[in-house]
Design a protein around this motif. Structure first.
Motif, PDB file in Angstrom:
ATOM      1  N   ARG A  48     -24.885 -58.761   7.422  1.00 28.49           N
ATOM      2  CA  ARG A  48     -25.683 -57.568   7.730  1.00 28.49           C
ATOM      3  C   ARG A  48     -26.843 -57.901   8.675  1.00 28.49           C
ATOM      4  O   ARG A  48     -27.111 -57.181   9.627  1.00 28.49           O
ATOM      5  N   ASP A  49     -27.520 -59.034   8.410  1.00 27.83           N
ATOM      6  CA  ASP A  49     -28.624 -59.462   9.272  1.00 27.83           C
ATOM      7  C   ASP A  49     -28.120 -59.809  10.673  1.00 27.83           C
ATOM      8  O   ASP A  49     -28.741 -59.442  11.675  1.00 27.83           O
ATOM      9  N   ALA A  50     -26.998 -60.522  10.741  1.00 29.50           N
ATOM     10  CA  ALA A  50     -26.441 -60.902  12.047  1.00 29.50           C
ATOM     11  C   ALA A  50     -26.052 -59.660  12.841  1.00 29.50           C
ATOM     12  O   ALA A  50     -26.344 -59.574  14.045  1.00 29.50           O
ATOM     13  N   ARG A  51     -25.420 -58.689  12.202  1.00 30.70           N
ATOM     14  CA  ARG A  51     -25.042 -57.439  12.891  1.00 30.70           C
ATOM     15  C   ARG A  51     -26.279 -56.704  13.384  1.00 30.70           C
ATOM     16  O   ARG A  51     -26.317 -56.203  14.505  1.00 30.70           O
ATOM     17  N   ARG A  52     -27.314 -56.650  12.547  1.00 25.74           N
ATOM     18  CA  ARG A  52     -28.545 -55.955  12.918  1.00 25.74           C
ATOM     19  C   ARG A  52     -29.206 -56.631  14.122  1.00 25.74           C
ATOM     20  O   ARG A  52     -29.634 -55.967  15.063  1.00 25.74           O
ATOM     21  N   LEU A  53     -29.283 -57.951  14.092  1.00 22.77           N
ATOM     22  CA  LEU A  53     -29.886 -58.677  15.214  1.00 22.77           C
ATOM     23  C   LEU A  53     -29.081 -58.464  16.499  1.00 22.77           C
ATOM     24  O   LEU A  53     -29.654 -58.243  17.565  1.00 22.77           O
ATOM     25  N   ARG A  54     -27.762 -58.526  16.392  1.00 26.48           N
ATOM     26  CA  ARG A  54     -26.938 -58.327  17.593  1.00 26.48           C
ATOM     27  C   ARG A  54     -27.063 -56.900  18.117  1.00 26.48           C
ATOM     28  O   ARG A  54     -27.086 -56.690  19.324  1.00 26.48           O
ATOM     29  N   SER A  55     -27.164 -55.937  17.229  1.00 26.66           N
ATOM     30  CA  SER A  55     -27.266 -54.542  17.685  1.00 26.66           C
ATOM     31  C   SER A  55     -28.641 -54.240  18.264  1.00 26.66           C
ATOM     32  O   SER A  55     -28.786 -53.331  19.077  1.00 26.66           O
ATOM     33  N   ASP A  56     -29.648 -55.015  17.895  1.00 26.43           N
ATOM     34  CA  ASP A  56     -31.006 -54.796  18.403  1.00 26.43           C
ATOM     35  C   ASP A  56     -31.275 -55.512  19.721  1.00 26.43           C
ATOM     36  O   ASP A  56     -32.391 -55.448  20.241  1.00 26.43           O
ATOM     37  N   ILE A  57     -30.262 -56.156  20.287  1.00 28.38           N
ATOM     38  CA  ILE A  57     -30.478 -56.874  21.541  1.00 28.38           C
ATOM     39  C   ILE A  57     -30.903 -55.922  22.648  1.00 28.38           C
ATOM     40  O   ILE A  57     -31.725 -56.274  23.493  1.00 28.38           O
ATOM     41  N   SER A  58     -30.396 -54.690  22.637  1.00 30.48           N
ATOM     42  CA  SER A  58     -30.796 -53.736  23.681  1.00 30.48           C
ATOM     43  C   SER A  58     -32.272 -53.363  23.529  1.00 30.48           C
ATOM     44  O   SER A  58     -32.967 -53.167  24.530  1.00 30.48           O
ATOM     45  N   SER A  59     -32.769 -53.304  22.311  1.00 29.67           N
ATOM     46  CA  SER A  59     -34.194 -53.045  22.101  1.00 29.67           C
ATOM     47  C   SER A  59     -35.032 -54.204  22.629  1.00 29.67           C
ATOM     48  O   SER A  59     -36.074 -53.997  23.259  1.00 29.67           O
ATOM     49  N   LEU A  60     -34.582 -55.420  22.385  1.00 27.47           N
ATOM     50  CA  LEU A  60     -35.310 -56.588  22.885  1.00 27.47           C
ATOM     51  C   LEU A  60     -35.261 -56.649  24.413  1.00 27.47           C
ATOM     52  O   LEU A  60     -36.249 -57.019  25.055  1.00 27.47           O
ATOM     53  N   THR A  61     -34.143 -56.261  24.982  1.00 29.58           N
ATOM     54  CA  THR A  61     -34.025 -56.233  26.442  1.00 29.58           C
ATOM     55  C   THR A  61     -34.982 -55.206  27.036  1.00 29.58           C
ATOM     56  O   THR A  61     -35.643 -55.470  28.049  1.00 29.58           O
ATOM     57  N   ARG A  62     -35.079 -54.049  26.413  1.00 29.33           N
ATOM     58  CA  ARG A  62     -36.030 -53.037  26.883  1.00 29.33           C
ATOM     59  C   ARG A  62     -37.470 -53.539  26.740  1.00 29.33           C
ATOM     60  O   ARG A  62     -38.308 -53.311  27.614  1.00 29.33           O
ATOM     61  N   LEU A  63     -37.759 -54.237  25.654  1.00 27.75           N
ATOM     62  CA  LEU A  63     -39.087 -54.821  25.460  1.00 27.75           C
ATOM     63  C   LEU A  63     -39.371 -55.845  26.560  1.00 27.75           C
ATOM     64  O   LEU A  63     -40.463 -55.845  27.146  1.00 27.75           O
TER      65      LEU A  63
END
Length: 171
Positions: free
Chosen positions: A135-150
């Motif tokens: 669950r944590d790995a999926r969440r981190l991978r799905s949040d990559i677009s948020s980190l890219t925008r940041l």
């Protein structure tokens, strides 16, 4: 809502933002340290690695352009360039547009080192994600677009600050 609750929320946000920034900083260093430990990668200082990465993306930069890009002083970039040149990781060549200045390029040796570092960083992150609860790995991978925008936003702040700094003498 009273002013004490608002102040507490602001304090919590500042603390979380600080923790987030520190975690990102520590994450980068941990990935680099783990990548070096896995394979006999050269122990290049971060300033030298940053210089090689920047030159690999933007070949034919002058030392002053590189110093500006990396926010290093002329003396600091001169020292980095000298060390990388001595290690045969960069080359100095006459500028095609201006015979008085030089441009810097990475050597094939440097490209190979950068590729090895990149592959090891990928392997370290992949293995670490695999060890996390799924669950944590999926969440981190799905949040990559948020980190890219940041990252894009932070780069815009940095570019704007550089623009202001370079044009402040015109006032």
């Amino acid at each position: 809502m009273n002013s004490e609750n608002i102040k507490t929320n602001e304090d919590d946000t500042i603390e979380l933002d600080s923790e987030f920034a520190e975690t990102l900083h520590e994450l980068w260093h941990a990935i680099l340290r783990a990548a070096r430990a896995r394979r006999q990668l050269p122990s290049l200082p971060e300033s030298q690695l940053d210089t090689l990465r920047r030159l690999a993306k933007n070949e034919n930069m002058t030392p002053s352009q590189l110093a500006s890009e990396l926010d290093l002083s002329r003396s600091a970039i001169s020292d980095v360039i000298q060390k990388l040149s001595s290690a045969k990781l960069i080359q100095r060549e006459p500028s095609p547009s201006d015979g008085r200045s030089v441009v810097l390029t990475v050597t094939d040796k440097a490209k190979k080192i950068l590729d090895e570092f990149q592959q090891m960083r990928i392997d370290v992150v992949r293995d670490a994600l695999y060890d996390l609860p799924s669950r944590d790995a999926r969440r981190l991978r799905s949040d990559i677009s948020s980190l890219t925008r940041l990252l894009d936003r932070i780069n815009k702040f940095a570019d704007f600050a550089e623009f202001q700094k370079s044009h402040s003498h015109m006032k």
